[in-house]
Design an enzyme around this catalytic site. Sequence first.
Site, PDB file in Angstrom:
ATOM      1  N   ASP A  16     -24.833  14.325 -15.930  1.00  0.00           N
ATOM      2  CA  ASP A  16     -25.408  13.681 -14.744  1.00  0.00           C
ATOM      3  C   ASP A  16     -25.291  14.623 -13.560  1.00  0.00           C
ATOM      4  OD1 ASP A  16     -26.177  11.317 -16.066  1.00  0.00           O
ATOM      5  OD2 ASP A  16     -24.133  10.547 -15.937  1.00  0.00           O
ATOM      6  N   LYS A  37     -25.689  14.384 -23.219  1.00  0.00           N
ATOM      7  CA  LYS A  37     -26.647  13.357 -22.813  1.00  0.00           C
ATOM      8  C   LYS A  37     -27.418  13.821 -21.589  1.00  0.00           C
ATOM      9  CE  LYS A  37     -25.574   9.342 -20.641  1.00  0.00           C
ATOM     10  NZ  LYS A  37     -26.515   8.860 -19.618  1.00  0.00           N
ATOM     11  N   ASP A  64     -31.392   9.755 -22.613  1.00  0.00           N
ATOM     12  CA  ASP A  64     -31.088   8.404 -22.137  1.00  0.00           C
ATOM     13  C   ASP A  64     -32.022   8.050 -20.978  1.00  0.00           C
ATOM     14  OD1 ASP A  64     -29.789   6.026 -21.442  1.00  0.00           O
ATOM     15  OD2 ASP A  64     -28.309   7.083 -20.202  1.00  0.00           O
ATOM     16  N   LEU A  65     -33.220   7.577 -21.330  1.00  0.00           N
ATOM     17  CA  LEU A  65     -34.195   7.234 -20.285  1.00  0.00           C
ATOM     18  C   LEU A  65     -34.294   5.725 -20.072  1.00  0.00           C
ATOM     19  CD1 LEU A  65     -36.927   9.944 -21.014  1.00  0.00           C
ATOM     20  CD2 LEU A  65     -34.990  10.024 -19.431  1.00  0.00           C
ATOM     21  N   LYS A  66     -33.540   4.960 -20.867  1.00  0.00           N
ATOM     22  CA  LYS A  66     -33.420   3.499 -20.649  1.00  0.00           C
ATOM     23  C   LYS A  66     -34.762   2.841 -20.339  1.00  0.00           C
ATOM     24  CE  LYS A  66     -28.640   3.295 -19.079  1.00  0.00           C
ATOM     25  NZ  LYS A  66     -28.276   4.713 -19.019  1.00  0.00           N
ATOM     26  N   PHE A  67     -35.696   2.946 -21.270  1.00  0.00           N
ATOM     27  CA  PHE A  67     -37.003   2.355 -21.029  1.00  0.00           C
ATOM     28  C   PHE A  67     -36.874   0.834 -20.908  1.00  0.00           C
ATOM     29  CE2 PHE A  67     -38.445   6.192 -23.610  1.00  0.00           C
ATOM     30  CZ  PHE A  67     -38.758   6.929 -22.480  1.00  0.00           C
ATOM     31  N   ASP A  69     -39.832  -2.090 -20.065  1.00  0.00           N
ATOM     32  CA  ASP A  69     -41.184  -2.415 -19.615  1.00  0.00           C
ATOM     33  C   ASP A  69     -41.850  -3.318 -20.660  1.00  0.00           C
ATOM     34  OD1 ASP A  69     -43.725  -2.213 -18.234  1.00  0.00           O
ATOM     35  OD2 ASP A  69     -43.032  -0.290 -17.428  1.00  0.00           O
ATOM     36  N   ASN A  72     -46.443  -2.597 -24.777  1.00  0.00           N
ATOM     37  CA  ASN A  72     -47.372  -1.474 -24.887  1.00  0.00           C
ATOM     38  C   ASN A  72     -46.831  -0.232 -24.168  1.00  0.00           C
ATOM     39  OD1 ASN A  72     -50.063  -0.358 -25.557  1.00  0.00           O
ATOM     40  ND2 ASN A  72     -50.273  -0.275 -23.335  1.00  0.00           N
ATOM     41  N   THR A 128     -22.396  -1.195 -18.601  1.00  0.00           N
ATOM     42  CA  THR A 128     -20.931  -1.224 -18.488  1.00  0.00           C
ATOM     43  C   THR A 128     -20.457  -1.337 -17.025  1.00  0.00           C
ATOM     44  OG1 THR A 128     -20.929   1.180 -18.509  1.00  0.00           O
ATOM     45  CG2 THR A 128     -20.540   0.085 -20.612  1.00  0.00           C
ATOM     46  N   ARG A 190     -12.697   5.754 -20.110  1.00  0.00           N
ATOM     47  CA  ARG A 190     -11.843   6.308 -19.066  1.00  0.00           C
ATOM     48  C   ARG A 190     -10.458   6.649 -19.615  1.00  0.00           C
ATOM     49  NH1 ARG A 190     -15.871   7.130 -16.995  1.00  0.00           N
ATOM     50  NH2 ARG A 190     -16.592   6.664 -14.894  1.00  0.00           N
ATOM     51  N   GLY A 219     -18.833  11.045 -18.869  1.00  0.00           N
ATOM     52  CA  GLY A 219     -19.418  11.882 -17.836  1.00  0.00           C
ATOM     53  C   GLY A 219     -18.382  12.395 -16.850  1.00  0.00           C
ATOM     54  N   ARG A 220     -18.256  11.679 -15.729  1.00  0.00           N
ATOM     55  CA  ARG A 220     -17.449  12.168 -14.602  1.00  0.00           C
ATOM     56  C   ARG A 220     -16.004  12.557 -14.908  1.00  0.00           C
ATOM     57  NH1 ARG A 220     -19.593   7.260 -11.088  1.00  0.00           N
ATOM     58  NH2 ARG A 220     -19.604   6.470 -13.223  1.00  0.00           N
TER      59      ARG A 220
HETATM   60  O1  LIG Z   1     -26.986   4.353 -21.593  1.00  0.00           O
HETATM   61  C1  LIG Z   1     -25.940   4.850 -21.173  1.00  0.00           C
HETATM   62  O2  LIG Z   1     -25.556   5.941 -21.572  1.00  0.00           O
HETATM   63  C2  LIG Z   1     -25.093   4.040 -20.278  1.00  0.00           C
HETATM   64  C3  LIG Z   1     -25.120   2.663 -20.465  1.00  0.00           C
HETATM   65  C4  LIG Z   1     -24.168   1.852 -19.829  1.00  0.00           C
HETATM   66  O3  LIG Z   1     -24.110   0.637 -20.041  1.00  0.00           O
HETATM   67  N1  LIG Z   1     -23.275   2.442 -18.990  1.00  0.00           N
HETATM   68  C5  LIG Z   1     -23.277   3.780 -18.737  1.00  0.00           C
HETATM   69  O4  LIG Z   1     -22.407   4.247 -17.984  1.00  0.00           O
HETATM   70  N2  LIG Z   1     -24.220   4.585 -19.330  1.00  0.00           N
HETATM   71  C6  LIG Z   1     -24.272   6.023 -19.029  1.00  0.00           C
HETATM   72  O5  LIG Z   1     -23.064   6.649 -19.456  1.00  0.00           O
HETATM   73  C7  LIG Z   1     -22.638   7.632 -18.522  1.00  0.00           C
HETATM   74  C8  LIG Z   1     -21.253   7.285 -18.054  1.00  0.00           C
HETATM   75  O6  LIG Z   1     -20.832   8.255 -17.160  1.00  0.00           O
HETATM   76  P1  LIG Z   1     -19.392   8.233 -16.504  1.00  0.00           P
HETATM   77  O7  LIG Z   1     -19.164   6.871 -15.905  1.00  0.00           O
HETATM   78  O8  LIG Z   1     -19.487   9.307 -15.456  1.00  0.00           O
HETATM   79  O9  LIG Z   1     -18.417   8.545 -17.601  1.00  0.00           O
HETATM   80  C9  LIG Z   1     -23.692   7.674 -17.423  1.00  0.00           C
HETATM   81  O10 LIG Z   1     -24.565   8.742 -17.689  1.00  0.00           O
HETATM   82  C10 LIG Z   1     -24.436   6.352 -17.542  1.00  0.00           C
HETATM   83  O11 LIG Z   1     -25.813   6.497 -17.239  1.00  0.00           O
END
Ligand SMILES: O=C(O)c1cc(=O)[nH]c(=O)n1[C@@H]1O[C@H](COP(=O)(O)O)[C@@H](O)[C@H]1O
Length: 243
Positions: A16, A37, A64-67, A69, A72, A128, A190, A219-220
Amino acid sequence: MGSGELAQQRVIVALDVPDEESAIALVDRLEDVTFFKVGLELFTSTGPKILEMLKSRQKSIFLDLKFDDIPNTVAGACRSAARYGVDLLTIHATCGREALKAATEAAQVGAAQAGVKPPKLIAITLLTSISARQLAFDLKIPLELPEYALEMALMAQESGLDGVVCSPQEVVQLRQSCGDDFLLVCPGIRPTWADKADQKRSLTPAQAIVAGANYLVIGRPITTAADPELAWKRISEDLSAIA
Ligand SMILES: O=C(O)c1cc(=O)[nH]c(=O)n1[C@@H]1O[C@H](COP(=O)(O)O)[C@@H](O)[C@H]1O
Protein backbone atom coordinates in the site's frame (compact mmCIF):
# COMPACT_ATOMS: atom_id res chain seq x y z
CA MET A 1 10.31 -26.60 8.28
CA GLY A 2 13.29 -24.23 8.02
CA SER A 3 13.35 -20.78 9.54
CA GLY A 4 11.22 -18.38 7.53
CA GLU A 5 9.65 -21.04 5.32
CA LEU A 6 6.16 -20.77 6.78
CA ALA A 7 6.19 -16.98 6.40
CA GLN A 8 7.41 -17.30 2.80
CA GLN A 9 4.59 -19.70 1.97
CA ARG A 10 1.75 -18.04 3.84
CA VAL A 11 2.37 -14.30 4.25
CA ILE A 12 1.32 -11.83 1.57
CA VAL A 13 2.82 -8.37 2.01
CA ALA A 14 0.42 -5.53 1.09
CA LEU A 15 2.17 -2.93 -1.06
CA ASP A 16 0.00 0.00 0.00
CA VAL A 17 2.33 2.68 -1.32
CA PRO A 18 1.66 5.63 -3.63
CA ASP A 19 3.87 4.89 -6.64
CA GLU A 20 5.98 2.37 -8.54
CA GLU A 21 9.27 3.66 -7.17
CA SER A 22 8.22 3.10 -3.54
CA ALA A 23 6.86 -0.34 -4.44
CA ILE A 24 10.11 -1.41 -6.13
CA ALA A 25 12.13 -0.14 -3.18
CA LEU A 26 10.09 -2.27 -0.77
CA VAL A 27 10.07 -5.39 -2.96
CA ASP A 28 13.85 -5.20 -3.36
CA ARG A 29 14.41 -4.69 0.38
CA LEU A 30 12.11 -7.60 1.27
CA GLU A 31 13.90 -10.15 -0.88
CA ASP A 32 12.66 -13.20 1.09
CA VAL A 33 9.00 -12.28 0.51
CA THR A 34 7.48 -14.33 -2.31
CA PHE A 35 3.87 -13.03 -2.41
CA PHE A 36 2.78 -9.38 -2.70
CA LYS A 37 -0.60 -7.66 -2.77
CA VAL A 38 -1.30 -4.81 -5.15
CA GLY A 39 -4.35 -2.89 -3.97
CA LEU A 40 -6.40 0.13 -4.91
CA GLU A 41 -3.80 2.79 -4.07
CA LEU A 42 -0.89 1.32 -6.03
CA PHE A 43 -2.87 -0.04 -8.99
CA THR A 44 -4.73 3.27 -9.43
CA SER A 45 -1.38 5.02 -9.46
CA THR A 46 0.65 2.72 -11.72
CA GLY A 47 -1.80 0.59 -13.71
CA PRO A 48 -0.80 -2.92 -14.80
CA LYS A 49 2.92 -2.22 -15.21
CA ILE A 50 3.35 -2.87 -11.50
CA LEU A 51 2.27 -6.47 -12.15
CA GLU A 52 4.98 -6.86 -14.78
CA MET A 53 7.55 -5.59 -12.28
CA LEU A 54 6.49 -8.26 -9.77
CA LYS A 55 6.39 -11.02 -12.39
CA SER A 56 9.87 -10.13 -13.61
CA ARG A 57 11.01 -10.79 -10.03
CA GLN A 58 9.14 -14.15 -9.93
CA LYS A 59 6.72 -12.97 -7.22
CA SER A 60 3.17 -14.27 -6.72
CA ILE A 61 0.50 -11.57 -7.01
CA PHE A 62 -2.71 -10.84 -5.14
CA LEU A 63 -4.57 -8.21 -7.19
CA ASP A 64 -6.94 -6.70 -4.66
CA LEU A 65 -9.32 -4.42 -6.57
CA LYS A 66 -12.41 -5.35 -4.50
CA PHE A 67 -14.89 -5.15 -7.34
CA ASP A 68 -18.39 -4.18 -6.20
CA ASP A 69 -20.98 -3.50 -8.90
CA ILE A 70 -23.83 -5.01 -10.93
CA PRO A 71 -23.32 -8.50 -12.44
CA ASN A 72 -22.50 -7.33 -15.97
CA THR A 73 -19.91 -4.82 -14.73
CA VAL A 74 -18.12 -7.07 -12.24
CA ALA A 75 -18.04 -9.86 -14.84
CA GLY A 76 -16.34 -7.51 -17.31
CA ALA A 77 -13.88 -6.34 -14.66
CA CYS A 78 -13.01 -9.91 -13.66
CA ARG A 79 -12.61 -10.93 -17.31
CA SER A 80 -10.14 -8.09 -17.83
CA ALA A 81 -8.26 -8.61 -14.56
CA ALA A 82 -7.93 -12.37 -15.13
CA ARG A 83 -6.00 -11.65 -18.34
CA TYR A 84 -3.12 -10.30 -16.23
CA GLY A 85 -2.33 -13.80 -14.97
CA VAL A 86 -2.46 -12.94 -11.27
CA ASP A 87 -2.82 -15.52 -8.48
CA LEU A 88 -5.62 -14.01 -6.36
CA LEU A 89 -8.38 -11.54 -7.24
CA THR A 90 -11.06 -9.94 -4.99
CA ILE A 91 -14.73 -9.05 -5.29
CA HIS A 92 -17.16 -7.96 -2.55
CA ALA A 93 -19.63 -10.67 -1.49
CA THR A 94 -22.23 -7.89 -1.16
CA CYS A 95 -22.46 -7.75 -4.99
CA GLY A 96 -24.83 -10.68 -4.51
CA ARG A 97 -25.18 -14.20 -5.77
CA GLU A 98 -25.84 -13.36 -9.42
CA ALA A 99 -22.80 -11.10 -9.67
CA LEU A 100 -20.56 -13.62 -7.89
CA LYS A 101 -21.53 -16.36 -10.33
CA ALA A 102 -21.06 -14.10 -13.35
CA ALA A 103 -17.66 -13.00 -12.00
CA THR A 104 -16.51 -16.60 -11.48
CA GLU A 105 -17.34 -17.55 -15.05
CA ALA A 106 -15.85 -14.37 -16.49
CA ALA A 107 -12.53 -14.86 -14.67
CA GLN A 108 -12.20 -18.29 -16.31
CA VAL A 109 -13.02 -16.83 -19.73
CA GLY A 110 -10.55 -13.94 -19.39
CA ALA A 111 -7.72 -16.22 -18.33
CA ALA A 112 -8.44 -18.69 -21.14
CA GLN A 113 -8.48 -15.85 -23.71
CA ALA A 114 -5.07 -14.70 -22.51
CA GLY A 115 -3.69 -18.24 -22.18
CA VAL A 116 -2.86 -17.77 -18.49
CA LYS A 117 -3.80 -19.64 -15.32
CA PRO A 118 -7.14 -18.35 -13.90
CA PRO A 119 -6.85 -16.42 -10.65
CA LYS A 120 -8.37 -17.76 -7.46
CA LEU A 121 -11.41 -15.52 -7.05
CA ILE A 122 -12.10 -14.66 -3.42
CA ALA A 123 -14.89 -12.59 -1.87
CA ILE A 124 -14.68 -10.01 0.90
CA THR A 125 -17.07 -11.16 3.64
CA LEU A 126 -16.91 -8.12 5.94
CA LEU A 127 -14.01 -5.66 6.01
CA THR A 128 -11.72 -6.18 8.98
CA SER A 129 -12.03 -2.47 9.80
CA ILE A 130 -15.71 -2.95 10.75
CA SER A 131 -16.56 -3.78 14.37
CA ALA A 132 -19.67 -5.60 15.60
CA ARG A 133 -20.99 -2.24 16.81
CA GLN A 134 -20.47 -0.59 13.41
CA LEU A 135 -22.13 -3.53 11.66
CA ALA A 136 -25.23 -3.04 13.78
CA PHE A 137 -25.39 0.73 14.14
CA ASP A 138 -23.84 2.07 10.91
CA LEU A 139 -24.54 -0.69 8.37
CA LYS A 140 -27.86 -1.63 10.06
CA ILE A 141 -27.21 -5.36 9.62
CA PRO A 142 -29.43 -7.18 12.13
CA LEU A 143 -27.27 -10.36 12.29
CA GLU A 144 -24.48 -11.04 14.78
CA LEU A 145 -21.11 -10.39 13.13
CA PRO A 146 -19.88 -14.02 12.98
CA GLU A 147 -23.21 -15.10 11.52
CA TYR A 148 -23.09 -12.35 8.87
CA ALA A 149 -19.51 -13.28 7.86
CA LEU A 150 -20.55 -16.94 7.61
CA GLU A 151 -23.58 -16.12 5.43
CA MET A 152 -21.36 -14.12 3.05
CA ALA A 153 -18.82 -16.95 2.91
CA LEU A 154 -21.47 -19.58 2.21
CA MET A 155 -22.97 -17.46 -0.56
CA ALA A 156 -19.50 -17.08 -2.12
CA GLN A 157 -18.89 -20.81 -1.87
CA GLU A 158 -22.28 -21.67 -3.38
CA SER A 159 -21.54 -19.23 -6.23
CA GLY A 160 -18.39 -21.12 -7.17
CA LEU A 161 -15.70 -18.85 -5.68
CA ASP A 162 -12.42 -20.30 -4.45
CA GLY A 163 -12.50 -18.67 -1.04
CA VAL A 164 -13.00 -15.52 0.97
CA VAL A 165 -11.19 -12.71 2.70
CA CYS A 166 -12.15 -12.71 6.37
CA SER A 167 -10.84 -11.56 9.70
CA PRO A 168 -8.67 -14.10 11.54
CA GLN A 169 -11.27 -14.03 14.32
CA GLU A 170 -13.78 -15.79 12.05
CA VAL A 171 -11.43 -18.43 10.65
CA VAL A 172 -12.26 -21.31 12.99
CA GLN A 173 -15.98 -21.00 12.33
CA LEU A 174 -15.60 -20.53 8.55
CA ARG A 175 -13.17 -23.44 8.25
CA GLN A 176 -15.64 -25.69 10.05
CA SER A 177 -18.53 -24.70 7.77
CA CYS A 178 -16.74 -24.27 4.43
CA GLY A 179 -14.29 -27.18 4.61
CA ASP A 180 -10.58 -27.58 4.03
CA ASP A 181 -10.52 -26.74 0.31
CA PHE A 182 -11.98 -23.25 0.70
CA LEU A 183 -9.32 -20.52 0.82
CA LEU A 184 -9.40 -18.28 3.90
CA VAL A 185 -7.25 -15.18 3.35
CA CYS A 186 -6.83 -13.01 6.42
CA PRO A 187 -5.88 -9.34 6.72
CA GLY A 188 -6.17 -7.59 10.08
CA ILE A 189 -3.02 -9.37 11.24
CA ARG A 190 -1.14 -7.66 14.04
CA PRO A 191 1.98 -8.90 15.85
CA THR A 192 1.79 -7.95 19.54
CA TRP A 193 4.29 -5.12 18.96
CA ALA A 194 2.37 -3.47 16.09
CA ASP A 195 -0.18 -0.65 16.13
CA LYS A 196 -3.73 -1.82 15.33
CA ALA A 197 -4.55 1.46 13.51
CA ASP A 198 -7.92 1.05 11.69
CA GLN A 199 -8.10 -2.76 12.07
CA LYS A 200 -10.89 -3.84 14.46
CA ARG A 201 -10.87 -7.65 14.32
CA SER A 202 -7.25 -8.75 14.50
CA LEU A 203 -5.12 -11.64 15.72
CA THR A 204 -1.35 -12.21 15.73
CA PRO A 205 0.26 -14.03 12.76
CA ALA A 206 0.75 -17.24 14.78
CA GLN A 207 -2.81 -17.18 16.14
CA ALA A 208 -4.22 -16.75 12.62
CA ILE A 209 -2.23 -19.68 11.21
CA VAL A 210 -3.12 -21.91 14.16
CA ALA A 211 -6.80 -20.98 13.63
CA GLY A 212 -6.55 -22.30 10.06
CA ALA A 213 -5.92 -19.33 7.75
CA ASN A 214 -4.37 -20.21 4.37
CA TYR A 215 -2.78 -16.80 3.84
CA LEU A 216 -2.08 -13.78 6.03
CA VAL A 217 -2.13 -10.32 4.46
CA ILE A 218 0.21 -7.97 6.33
CA GLY A 219 0.86 -4.37 5.37
CA ARG A 220 1.84 -1.57 7.73
CA PRO A 221 3.44 -3.69 10.50
CA ILE A 222 6.10 -4.43 7.86
CA THR A 223 5.90 -1.66 5.27
CA THR A 224 5.85 1.33 7.62
CA ALA A 225 8.27 -0.18 10.17
CA ALA A 226 11.49 1.74 10.71
CA ASP A 227 13.25 -1.41 9.51
CA PRO A 228 10.91 -3.48 7.25
CA GLU A 229 13.40 -6.38 6.92
CA LEU A 230 13.60 -6.67 10.70
CA ALA A 231 9.80 -6.60 11.01
CA TRP A 232 9.57 -9.41 8.40
CA LYS A 233 12.24 -11.37 10.26
CA ARG A 234 10.42 -11.05 13.59
CA ILE A 235 7.18 -12.28 12.00
CA SER A 236 9.03 -15.16 10.28
CA GLU A 237 10.56 -16.19 13.60
CA ASP A 238 7.19 -16.10 15.38
CA LEU A 239 5.75 -18.34 12.68
CA SER A 240 8.74 -20.72 12.73
CA ALA A 241 8.00 -21.32 16.39
CA ILE A 242 4.65 -22.94 15.51
CA ALA A 243 5.81 -24.79 12.36
O1 LIG B 1 -9.00 -7.42 0.71
C1 LIG B 1 -8.13 -7.15 1.54
O2 LIG B 1 -6.97 -7.49 1.37
C2 LIG B 1 -8.55 -6.53 2.81
C3 LIG B 1 -9.81 -6.87 3.29
C4 LIG B 1 -10.18 -6.52 4.59
O3 LIG B 1 -11.27 -6.87 5.07
N1 LIG B 1 -9.30 -5.81 5.35
C5 LIG B 1 -8.09 -5.41 4.88
O4 LIG B 1 -7.33 -4.79 5.64
N2 LIG B 1 -7.72 -5.72 3.59
C6 LIG B 1 -6.43 -5.25 3.05
O5 LIG B 1 -5.36 -5.83 3.79
C7 LIG B 1 -4.31 -4.90 4.00
C8 LIG B 1 -4.08 -4.75 5.47
O6 LIG B 1 -3.05 -3.85 5.67
P1 LIG B 1 -2.50 -3.49 7.11
O7 LIG B 1 -3.67 -3.10 7.98
O8 LIG B 1 -1.58 -2.33 6.84
O9 LIG B 1 -1.79 -4.71 7.62
C9 LIG B 1 -4.73 -3.62 3.28
O10 LIG B 1 -4.10 -3.59 2.03
C10 LIG B 1 -6.24 -3.74 3.11
O11 LIG B 1 -6.67 -3.16 1.89
